[in-house]
Design an enzyme around this catalytic site. Structure first.
Site, mmCIF file in Angstrom:
data_model
loop_
_atom_site.group_PDB
_atom_site.id
_atom_site.type_symbol
_atom_site.label_atom_id
_atom_site.label_comp_id
_atom_site.label_asym_id
_atom_site.label_seq_id
_atom_site.Cartn_x
_atom_site.Cartn_y
_atom_site.Cartn_z
ATOM 1 C CG ASP A 71 -56.329 -37.018 -54.544
ATOM 2 O OD1 ASP A 71 -56.006 -35.872 -54.901
ATOM 3 O OD2 ASP A 71 -57.218 -37.682 -55.111
ATOM 4 C CE LYS A 88 -64.258 -43.959 -53.194
ATOM 5 N NZ LYS A 88 -63.143 -43.157 -52.645
HETATM 6 P P1 ADP Z 1 -63.660 -40.205 -55.184
HETATM 7 O O1 ADP Z 1 -62.661 -41.300 -55.121
HETATM 8 O O2 ADP Z 1 -64.587 -40.352 -56.333
HETATM 9 O O3 ADP Z 1 -63.047 -38.848 -55.086
HETATM 10 P P2 ADP Z 1 -64.504 -39.846 -52.427
HETATM 11 O O4 ADP Z 1 -64.247 -40.944 -51.467
HETATM 12 O O5 ADP Z 1 -63.577 -38.691 -52.377
HETATM 13 O O6 ADP Z 1 -64.586 -40.445 -53.894
HETATM 14 O O7 ADP Z 1 -65.992 -39.348 -52.208
HETATM 15 C C1 ADP Z 1 -66.605 -38.423 -53.093
HETATM 16 C C2 ADP Z 1 -67.552 -37.521 -52.328
HETATM 17 O O8 ADP Z 1 -68.555 -38.263 -51.666
HETATM 18 C C3 ADP Z 1 -66.847 -36.728 -51.233
HETATM 19 O O9 ADP Z 1 -66.313 -35.545 -51.711
HETATM 20 C C4 ADP Z 1 -67.960 -36.499 -50.235
HETATM 21 O O10 ADP Z 1 -68.735 -35.392 -50.605
HETATM 22 C C5 ADP Z 1 -68.807 -37.746 -50.370
HETATM 23 N N1 ADP Z 1 -68.431 -38.733 -49.358
HETATM 24 C C6 ADP Z 1 -67.579 -39.759 -49.506
HETATM 25 N N2 ADP Z 1 -67.467 -40.500 -48.389
HETATM 26 C C7 ADP Z 1 -68.278 -39.916 -47.479
HETATM 27 C C8 ADP Z 1 -68.612 -40.211 -46.108
HETATM 28 N N3 ADP Z 1 -68.080 -41.249 -45.456
HETATM 29 N N4 ADP Z 1 -69.507 -39.394 -45.496
HETATM 30 C C9 ADP Z 1 -70.048 -38.348 -46.141
HETATM 31 N N5 ADP Z 1 -69.777 -38.030 -47.414
HETATM 32 C C10 ADP Z 1 -68.905 -38.798 -48.100
#
Ligand code: ADP
Ligand code: MG
Length: 378
Positions: free
Chosen positions: A227, A122
């Site tokens: 959130d 991320k």
């Molecule tokens: P943001 O801060 O942009 O909302 P998130 O951490 O919520 O970022 O991640 C965005 C999307 O990426 C999630 O809704 C999910 O679909 C996918 N995602 C994030 N982390 C994971 C993970 N560890 N495993 C699988 N999918 C993930």
């Protein structure tokens, strides 16, 4: 901005040395003077100049003409490279695959380590929208002239990693925290879909109470997610939930703790009513249901993500929330050219089929020697 891991292979050690010099220089210079870059990189003046030109061409740094001097600043592309290089060196990321998510302020990629274990990378992209507006208005950055997307993104990633770690260690269902560098976090891949994409569940009442229990348990440990919604709850095939996305978490001793807690609860109630037609008279209330038994918030502070950092990030997040769309449109700072160029039309939601089809393309990150990681606190 798209992550282009491929070009990493074509970076020489001198390229990285100069890129690192720009990063180091930007700790106290908004625009790093060419002379300083050459000095830090310790290359012959002519040599550094040539490399700087190459890096600018690859958009890893950008030339900025200042009132008093010319110099360069790091771009997100350059920052990405430095973080990837660090991960590659530590063996946590060996190859970068497809993008699986894009938020307003983050990009999510599938990555793999040397043993081909898939993880999630991320990258925080704070300030992607309109940093100048915020900066000009707020005083919280006054003492930090070079305060920037770079610093804020790093804070967000540090915070995410620190919270994920204490939550994971205390048995909460969250991804495994694997590594962090600069604005990036590497975490375990959760084989699941966001609750948002789930049309039906076998037993909504069961899931509902699991989620409410999670909110209460978090608070008993001194934390509020902040959130807690259908985008940040992933549902595994066995129906169990996994919580993600922690940069906005707050302590239950936060001045607005009750508001955040009740809002998290309300999010779930509304979603269950709309999506599953499920309603329950039972739902937790902060004042009534929360007795604090552990202090994970204190543990987080002890992990290196300090109260001061928490405050700085919070001020930024508040500002983003309050910023109207209008202001965003009005904002025509001189960074926007590059930002526009970098903007990508990536659909915000990946369909299930696409997600199933995601395969690593095995873009190798190239040689992993060289380059010190520059992460010590300013
Ligand atoms: P943001 O801060 O942009 O909302 P998130 O951490 O919520 O970022 O991640 C965005 C999307 O990426 C999630 O809704 C999910 O679909 C996918 N995602 C994030 N982390 C994971 C993970 N560890 N495993 C699988 N999918 C993930
Ligand atoms: Mg999210």
């Amino acid at each position: 901005m798209k992550l282009d891991a491929k070009a990493l292979r074509y970076m020489s050690s001198e390229d990285f040395r100069v890129l690192t010099a720009v990063e180091m220089g930007s700790k106290n210079h908004e625009v790093v003077p060419m002379s300083l870059i050459a000095q830090i990189a310790q290359l012959r003046a002519g040599g550094a100049h040539k490399i700087v030109g190459g890096l600018a061409k690859k958009k890893l740094i950008a030339r900025v003409q200042n009132m008093s001097y010319d110099g360069y600043r790091l771009t997100y592309g350059g920052y990405d490279y430095l973080a990837l290089k660090t991960f590659a060196k530590r063996g946590t990321v060996y190859s970068v695959g497809n993008q699986i998510g894009v938020g307003k302020e983050s990009d999510i990629y599938l990555v793999a380590d040397e043993d081909d274990n898939q993880h999630v990378l991320k990258l925080q992209r704070l300030g992607r929208m309109s940093f100048r507006t915020i900066k000009s208005k707020r005083d919280y950055l006054q003492n930090r002239k070079s305060a920037s997307w770079m610093y804020m993104s790093r804070l967000a990633a540090m915070k995410e990693f620190a919270f994920m770690k204490v939550l994971y260690e205390n048995g909460f269902p969250v991804p495994e925290p694997i590594d962090a560098s600069r604005h990036c976090v590497v975490m375990g891949l959760i084989d699941a879909f966001p609750l948002r994409q789930i049309e039906e569940v076998g037993n909504p009442g069961k899931l509902y109470s699991e989620l409410m229990s999670m909110i209460v348990k978090l608070a008993q440990y001194g934390l509020i997610h902040g959130d807690f919604n259908e985008f940040n709850i992933l549902i595994k095939s066995d129906g169990s939930p996994v919580l993600i996305d922690f940069p906005q978490m707050v302590s239950t001793s936060h001045i607005n703790a009750e508001f955040y807690f009740n809002r998290d609860v309300e999010c779930i109630r509304i979603f269950f009513r709309r999506r599953f037609g499920y309603e329950s008279a039972l739902y937790p209330r902060f004042t009534k249901d929360v007795t604090r038994e552990f202090c994970l918030d204190v543990q987080v502070a002890a992990s290196g993500f300090s109260k001061k950092m928490q405050k700085e990030l919070e001020a930024y997040q508040e500002e983003i929330k309050n910023m109207s769309d209008e202001e965003e449109e009005e904002d025509d700072d001189d960074d926007s050219e590059e930002e526009e160029e970098e903007a990508q039309d990536i659909p915000s939601e990946v369909t299930e089929d696409e997600k199933m089809a995601i395969k690593l393309r095995n873009i190798r990150l190239g040689n992993t020697e060289e380059t010190e990681s520059e992460e010590e606190e300013e």
